[in-house]
Every structure is written in structure tokens, then in C-alpha cells.
Design a protein around this motif. Structure first.
Motif, PDB file in Angstrom:
ATOM      1  N   THR A  53       0.831  -1.197   0.000  1.00 51.62           N
ATOM      2  CA  THR A  53       0.000   0.000   0.000  1.00 51.62           C
ATOM      3  C   THR A  53       0.866   1.248   0.000  1.00 51.62           C
ATOM      4  O   THR A  53       0.599   2.207  -0.738  1.00 51.62           O
ATOM      5  N   ILE A  54       1.922   1.248   0.793  1.00 52.57           N
ATOM      6  CA  ILE A  54       2.840   2.394   0.810  1.00 52.57           C
ATOM      7  C   ILE A  54       3.500   2.575  -0.553  1.00 52.57           C
ATOM      8  O   ILE A  54       3.680   3.698  -1.037  1.00 52.57           O
ATOM      9  N   GLU A  55       3.836   1.472  -1.216  1.00 51.49           N
ATOM     10  CA  GLU A  55       4.526   1.567  -2.502  1.00 51.49           C
ATOM     11  C   GLU A  55       3.597   1.907  -3.662  1.00 51.49           C
ATOM     12  O   GLU A  55       4.059   2.115  -4.790  1.00 51.49           O
ATOM     13  N   SER A  56       2.302   1.967  -3.424  1.00 50.72           N
ATOM     14  CA  SER A  56       1.340   2.086  -4.521  1.00 50.72           C
ATOM     15  C   SER A  56       1.606   3.232  -5.499  1.00 50.72           C
ATOM     16  O   SER A  56       1.399   3.068  -6.705  1.00 50.72           O
ATOM     17  N   PRO A  57       2.070   4.413  -5.058  1.00 57.09           N
ATOM     18  CA  PRO A  57       2.298   5.477  -6.050  1.00 57.09           C
ATOM     19  C   PRO A  57       3.369   5.172  -7.086  1.00 57.09           C
ATOM     20  O   PRO A  57       3.408   5.828  -8.130  1.00 57.09           O
ATOM     21  N   ILE A  58       4.230   4.177  -6.811  1.00 56.54           N
ATOM     22  CA  ILE A  58       5.295   3.908  -7.785  1.00 56.54           C
ATOM     23  C   ILE A  58       5.066   2.616  -8.573  1.00 56.54           C
ATOM     24  O   ILE A  58       5.858   2.278  -9.446  1.00 56.54           O
ATOM     25  N   LEU A  77      14.552  13.088 -17.035  1.00 55.08           N
ATOM     26  CA  LEU A  77      13.419  13.637 -16.296  1.00 55.08           C
ATOM     27  C   LEU A  77      12.691  12.537 -15.523  1.00 55.08           C
ATOM     28  O   LEU A  77      12.326  12.716 -14.353  1.00 55.08           O
ATOM     29  N   MET A  78      12.505  11.405 -16.161  1.00 61.32           N
ATOM     30  CA  MET A  78      11.820  10.289 -15.512  1.00 61.32           C
ATOM     31  C   MET A  78      12.649   9.757 -14.347  1.00 61.32           C
ATOM     32  O   MET A  78      12.100   9.383 -13.303  1.00 61.32           O
ATOM     33  N   ARG A  79      13.958   9.747 -14.489  1.00 63.36           N
ATOM     34  CA  ARG A  79      14.831   9.300 -13.400  1.00 63.36           C
ATOM     35  C   ARG A  79      14.722  10.230 -12.193  1.00 63.36           C
ATOM     36  O   ARG A  79      14.622   9.767 -11.048  1.00 63.36           O
ATOM     37  N   ARG A  80      14.719  11.526 -12.448  1.00 63.70           N
ATOM     38  CA  ARG A  80      14.579  12.483 -11.352  1.00 63.70           C
ATOM     39  C   ARG A  80      13.237  12.317 -10.638  1.00 63.70           C
ATOM     40  O   ARG A  80      13.155  12.345  -9.406  1.00 63.70           O
ATOM     41  N   PHE A  81      12.188  12.137 -11.424  1.00 62.71           N
ATOM     42  CA  PHE A  81      10.851  11.940 -10.867  1.00 62.71           C
ATOM     43  C   PHE A  81      10.805  10.680 -10.007  1.00 62.71           C
ATOM     44  O   PHE A  81      10.219  10.672  -8.912  1.00 62.71           O
ATOM     45  N   THR A  82      11.434   9.617 -10.470  1.00 62.08           N
ATOM     46  CA  THR A  82      11.456   8.350  -9.730  1.00 62.08           C
ATOM     47  C   THR A  82      12.178   8.506  -8.399  1.00 62.08           C
ATOM     48  O   THR A  82      11.709   8.017  -7.356  1.00 62.08           O
ATOM     49  N   ILE A  83      13.301   9.181  -8.399  1.00 66.40           N
ATOM     50  CA  ILE A  83      14.067   9.384  -7.163  1.00 66.40           C
ATOM     51  C   ILE A  83      13.252  10.187  -6.155  1.00 66.40           C
ATOM     52  O   ILE A  83      13.230   9.876  -4.951  1.00 66.40           O
ATOM     53  N   HIS A  84      12.569  11.215  -6.622  1.00 67.92           N
ATOM     54  CA  HIS A  84      11.738  12.015  -5.720  1.00 67.92           C
ATOM     55  C   HIS A  84      10.658  11.158  -5.061  1.00 67.92           C
ATOM     56  O   HIS A  84      10.446  11.227  -3.845  1.00 67.92           O
ATOM     57  N   LEU A  89       8.318   8.015  -0.327  1.00 69.95           N
ATOM     58  CA  LEU A  89       7.728   6.779   0.177  1.00 69.95           C
ATOM     59  C   LEU A  89       8.590   6.107   1.240  1.00 69.95           C
ATOM     60  O   LEU A  89       8.070   5.465   2.158  1.00 69.95           O
ATOM     61  N   THR A  90       9.907   6.264   1.141  1.00 71.01           N
ATOM     62  CA  THR A  90      10.781   5.736   2.193  1.00 71.01           C
ATOM     63  C   THR A  90      10.535   6.463   3.504  1.00 71.01           C
ATOM     64  O   THR A  90      10.503   5.844   4.580  1.00 71.01           O
ATOM     65  N   ILE A 126      11.728  -3.718   9.008  1.00 70.81           N
ATOM     66  CA  ILE A 126      12.658  -4.305   8.038  1.00 70.81           C
ATOM     67  C   ILE A 126      12.354  -3.841   6.625  1.00 70.81           C
ATOM     68  O   ILE A 126      13.267  -3.680   5.798  1.00 70.81           O
ATOM     69  N   MET A 127      11.090  -3.535   6.331  1.00 75.92           N
ATOM     70  CA  MET A 127      10.650  -3.267   4.957  1.00 75.92           C
ATOM     71  C   MET A 127      10.731  -1.783   4.554  1.00 75.92           C
ATOM     72  O   MET A 127      10.115  -1.393   3.569  1.00 75.92           O
ATOM     73  N   ILE A 128      11.485  -0.965   5.264  1.00 72.88           N
ATOM     74  CA  ILE A 128      11.442   0.478   4.986  1.00 72.88           C
ATOM     75  C   ILE A 128      11.987   0.843   3.599  1.00 72.88           C
ATOM     76  O   ILE A 128      11.586   1.855   3.035  1.00 72.88           O
ATOM     77  N   PHE A 129      12.895   0.047   3.039  1.00 71.85           N
ATOM     78  CA  PHE A 129      13.436   0.372   1.717  1.00 71.85           C
ATOM     79  C   PHE A 129      12.739  -0.404   0.590  1.00 71.85           C
ATOM     80  O   PHE A 129      13.200  -0.389  -0.548  1.00 71.85           O
ATOM     81  N   TRP A 130      11.655  -1.064   0.909  1.00 70.27           N
ATOM     82  CA  TRP A 130      10.909  -1.843  -0.077  1.00 70.27           C
ATOM     83  C   TRP A 130      10.438  -0.955  -1.237  1.00 70.27           C
ATOM     84  O   TRP A 130      10.641  -1.271  -2.411  1.00 70.27           O
ATOM     85  N   SER A 131       9.788   0.154  -0.924  1.00 70.14           N
ATOM     86  CA  SER A 131       9.224   1.019  -1.967  1.00 70.14           C
ATOM     87  C   SER A 131      10.295   1.579  -2.885  1.00 70.14           C
ATOM     88  O   SER A 131      10.109   1.659  -4.108  1.00 70.14           O
ATOM     89  N   ALA A 132      11.415   1.998  -2.309  1.00 66.95           N
ATOM     90  CA  ALA A 132      12.490   2.565  -3.126  1.00 66.95           C
ATOM     91  C   ALA A 132      13.043   1.532  -4.107  1.00 66.95           C
ATOM     92  O   ALA A 132      13.281   1.842  -5.288  1.00 66.95           O
ATOM     93  N   ALA A 133      13.254   0.309  -3.632  1.00 68.12           N
ATOM     94  CA  ALA A 133      13.773  -0.737  -4.517  1.00 68.12           C
ATOM     95  C   ALA A 133      12.782  -1.069  -5.621  1.00 68.12           C
ATOM     96  O   ALA A 133      13.155  -1.224  -6.796  1.00 68.12           O
ATOM     97  N   ILE A 134      11.495  -1.161  -5.269  1.00 71.81           N
ATOM     98  CA  ILE A 134      10.463  -1.459  -6.260  1.00 71.81           C
ATOM     99  C   ILE A 134      10.361  -0.334  -7.281  1.00 71.81           C
ATOM    100  O   ILE A 134      10.281  -0.570  -8.490  1.00 71.81           O
TER     101      ILE A 134
END
Length: 441
Positions: A53-58, A77-84, A89-90, A126-134
């Protein structure tokens, strides 16, 4: 466009989703062989539900990247948007795992029993970096799809499965940690490995088609505002999709046999996810391959073929001893929880077919940049789900049958709406379901 060409483009994406869906059953099977398996499996289901649910925006970065990354400038541009998005989410994941927000959500909003809730917190930490990796790997996978490197996606998912499966097997055999800790560590190992593989796999594209100094794509350059306008409805759609998991979980916690239902639901959800793997691979196929009238007919035929195939496969699994073998032998579920899962499985027989139709219609709308219609369709889905679950709560219906009724009715309502909007978006001489005019396809 031949059916075999569509099939070979779709197949690695399907394999990727199928391998990905195998991750959950592997982890559940390990947890089922550890102490306190019913409590741990229920806690792991909530950890997974909150994390996705937390990762849903990505999640729909895959579709956005496939549709919009055309040249070096759009890639940057897409890379910058993804990092933001990944940073935001993290931060949310940290708040849920390490602050009183957890108590407000899990024991409070979801009303999860205390004996389960106490094990959810360490899993979320443990799952705090899940969204960033996904988010990072879905951004890169969209590029691989756009430039016809779909096989790399399947290999990346195989790497993920090996990492998560190897981690859960090793920790289950040699570790002494609770099942939910082992499950969360395995999930993180898998997504980090897949993100690393995608970073390596996309390098040939970055040196070739998306190299700096390469030709710019036709049309106006992509802007951050246009990117937001395209992606935000899809992000909202993903959030609505994944809100369904906590919604169902919360309802099961309030209906009869809450502990057994919460333990059975993750297994049911995993089976449904495997059954929908063919559908989940379809939107990006439509986005990448649909060009004009000449591609519409073959893609429609392929989608309808998938409807029949997934319905037949689901029936074979559900109505034969395969389901019982999977639940009791592969997953090693306790008799009461296993029987509860089996008794509800047949209620989802048409659910995968509805998912294929939904994916086909979404792909057509996203390709035409009608992403708001996709968002409204999912909002209708969630509204019907919530209304049905609420009615079931008030009538004190059985938990899992209530969830099945809610999800089936909601999917049907979404298909009806998306059909209406897609018909309006297509040319008048290109009917969605009827035969096209001669010479148009």
C-alpha cells in the motif's frame, strides 16, 4: 502483427509476474513450517499488505516509463521523478515502522488482534526500503519494455526469486528468528537483488537508444508537469488497488474466525495473484505494441484468447485435487485454515478473467493518455468493494465469502465502466467488441 509476435513479447513479462507470484508461496511455505505458524502467517500478510500500500504510487511507474521514456532527455526527467517518489515513500515507511503512527493504523484503524499486531511492527521496520527498490526497478523495467528487452525482465525476476527463496530457506533452517522476521528479510533481499539486476540490464539501452546526444523523440519534449499529469492518476489508481488489501484485512479481522481468516487470506491472495499473472503482464504489451488500427485487432484477439486460457487454467486448478495438494502439501497449512481457504477458492473462479479484460482496457486507455479514466474505474472498484464489505459486516456474513463477493462485484463494475470509456475513446469505426469495418484492421 502476428499472434506469435505478441506472444513472444508478452511471454517474458508473464514469466516475470509468474515468478514474482511464486515468491509469496515460498515464504508462506517456510513460515508454515516454523513455530506459531498461524500467528506469523497472519502477521506476514499484514506486513505485505501495508508495504505494498505504501509503494502504490510507484507501481505504475512501469506503465509511465514504458509510455513516456523515448529519448535521453525524457529518461533524465523520468529518473529524477522516480528518485523524488522513492524518497517520499521511504520517509512514509519509516514513519509507519518507527513512530506511533503504527499503533494508529494496525491495532487502531485495522483492528488487528494484539497477538498478531505485535509481530507486524518488526516486519514493517525491516521493509522500509521496499518502496524505493520497487520504484527504481519498475522505472528501469519500463525502459526495457519500451526498447524490446523484455527477456531481461524475466531474468531479473528469476534473480529476485533466487535471492528471496535462498534467504528464507537459509534462515528457516539455520536461523532462530520468528517467521515474520524471516519473511520480511527474504522479501527485502529479493527486491534489492532485482533492482541491482535491472540497473545492469538497462546499461546497453542507456549507451544506445537513450545515449546523450542521440536524436530527440518526435513531438514536444516531456516536461515535469506533463509527467505529473500522466502519472498521478495512475498513482492514485495503484493506491486504490492496494487499499483493497487493508480493506479486506480489516473486514476479516471483524468477522467470524478472524485469526483463521487472516491466516487463510494470504494464501488465497497468492493463488489469485498467480492466476492473474497473465493479466498483469498485459497492459505494458498493449502500451508498447499498439500503434494504429492495424495493431488493434491482433491485440484484441490475443487478449480474448487470454481470457479463455486463464479461465480454463483456474478451473483446472480449483476443481481438481491440485488445489488441495497445493494448500496441504506445498503450503503445509493446518487443517482448519486450509479447509477455510479451499472452501472459498471456487468463489474466485471468474476473477482472473475479469482481470484480463481490465488490463486490456486499461492498456488501451493509458496508450491514449486517458489515465484519469483508469483512475475513476479503480475508484468505482474500491467503492463497490467497500460497500459490499460493509454490508457483509452489518449482516455478519462469513468472512472469506464476503471478500469474494466484494472483489468479484467490484471487478465487474470496473470492467463495465472501462468498456464505456474505451468505446468513447476509440474511433467510431473501430468497435471494441464487434467486428471492425473491412480494411480498418
Amino acid at each position: 502483427m502476428r499472434q506469435r509476435d505478441i506472444f513472444w513479447f508478452w511471454l517474458p513479462l508473464f514469466a516475470s509476474w509468474l515468478l514474482m507470484t511464486a515468491e509469496g508461496p515460498l515464504i508462506a511455505a517456510a513460515i508454515n513450517r516454523l513455530p506459531d505458524e498461524v500467528i506469523m502467517l497472519a502477521a506476514m500478510g499484514i506486513v505485505n499488505s501495508l508495504s505494498v500500500t505504501i509503494e502504490s504510487p510507484i507501481i505504475n511507474l512501469l506503465a509511465t516509463s514504458t509510455a513516456l521514456v523515448r529519448d535521453h532527455a525524457s529518461y533524465l526527467l523520468m529518473r529524477r521523478f522516480t528518485i523524488h517518489l522513492c524518497l517520499i515513500l521511504t520517509a512514509i515507511a519509516i514513519l509507519v515502522g518507527y513512530t506511533p503512527l503504527f499503533d494508529a493504523i494496525v491495532p487502531g484503524l485495522l483492528d488487528v488482534p494484539d497477538e498478531i499486531a505485535r509481530w507486524v511492527r518488526p516486519g514493517m521496520q525491516i521493509m522500509i526500503f521496499w518502496s524505493a527498490a520497487i520504484g527504481w526497478r519498475r522505472f528501469l523495467q519500463g525502459i526495457l519494455i519500451r526498447f524490446n528487452r523484455t527477456r531481461s525482465i524475466a531474468w531479473g525476476t528469476a534473480v529476485r526469486l533466487l535471492a528471496s527463496g535462498g534467504t528464507v530457506a537459509a534462515l528457516a533452517v539455520w536461523g532462530r528468528w520468528p517467521g515474520v522476521i524471516i519473511g520480511a528479510l527474504a522479501l527485502m533481499a529479493g527486491v534489492l537483488a532485482e533492482a541491482a539486476f535491472a540497473t545492469l540490464a538497462v546499461r546497453p539501452v542507456l549507451r544506445g537508444e537513450l545515449a546523450a546526444g542521440g536524436p530527440a523523440a518526435d513531438g514536444p519534449p516531456l516536461t515535469y508537469r506533463a509527467l505529473l499529469s500522466f502519472h498521478l492518476p495512475l498513482a492514485a489508481t495503484s493506491l486504490l488497488v492496494l487499499l483493497m488489501q487493508p480493506l479486506v484485512t480489516s473486514s476479516l479481522a471483524r468477522l467470524d474466525r478472524p485469526t483463521e481468516s487472516l491466516a487463510a487470506w494470504p494464501i488465497l491472495f497468492q493463488i489469485l495473484l498467480m492466476a492473474r499473472a497473465a493479466a498483469l503482464a498485459l497492459p505494458e504489451v498493449i502500451i508498447a505494441l499498439h500503434r494504429d488500427r492495424n495493431t488493434f485487432g491482433p491485440l484484441r484477439r490475443f487478449s480474448f484468447t487470454l481470457v479463455g486460457a486463464v479461465t480454463a487454467a483456474t478451473a483446472v486448478f480449483t476443481l481438481t485435487p491440485l488445489a488441495e495438494f497445493y494448500v496441504f502439501r506445498v503450503q503445509d497449512m493446518t487443517p482448519d485454515v486450509g479447509e477455510l481457504a479451499l472452501s472459498s477458492l471456487s468463489l474466485f473462479l471468474l476473477f482472473p478473467a475479469l482481470a484480463v479484460l481490465t488490463s486490456w482496457l486499461r492498456g488501451l486507455l493509458i496508450h491514449g493518455r486517458h489515465t484519469r479514466d483508469v483512475n475513476v474505474g479503480m475508484a468505482i472498484n474500491l467503492a463497490v468493494t467497500g460497500a459490499t464489505l460493509l454490508f457483509g459486516l452489518r449482516q455478519t456474513w462469513p468472512g472469506l465469502p464476503t471478500a469474494a463477493l466484494a472483489l468479484n462485484l467490484a471487478s465487474l463494475a470496473e470492467v463495465v465502466y472501462l468498456t464505456w470509456r474505451t468505446r468513447a475513446a476509440l474511433p467510431a469505426d473501430l468497435p471494441l467488441f464487434g467486428a471492425p469495418q473491412v480494411g480498418q484492421i
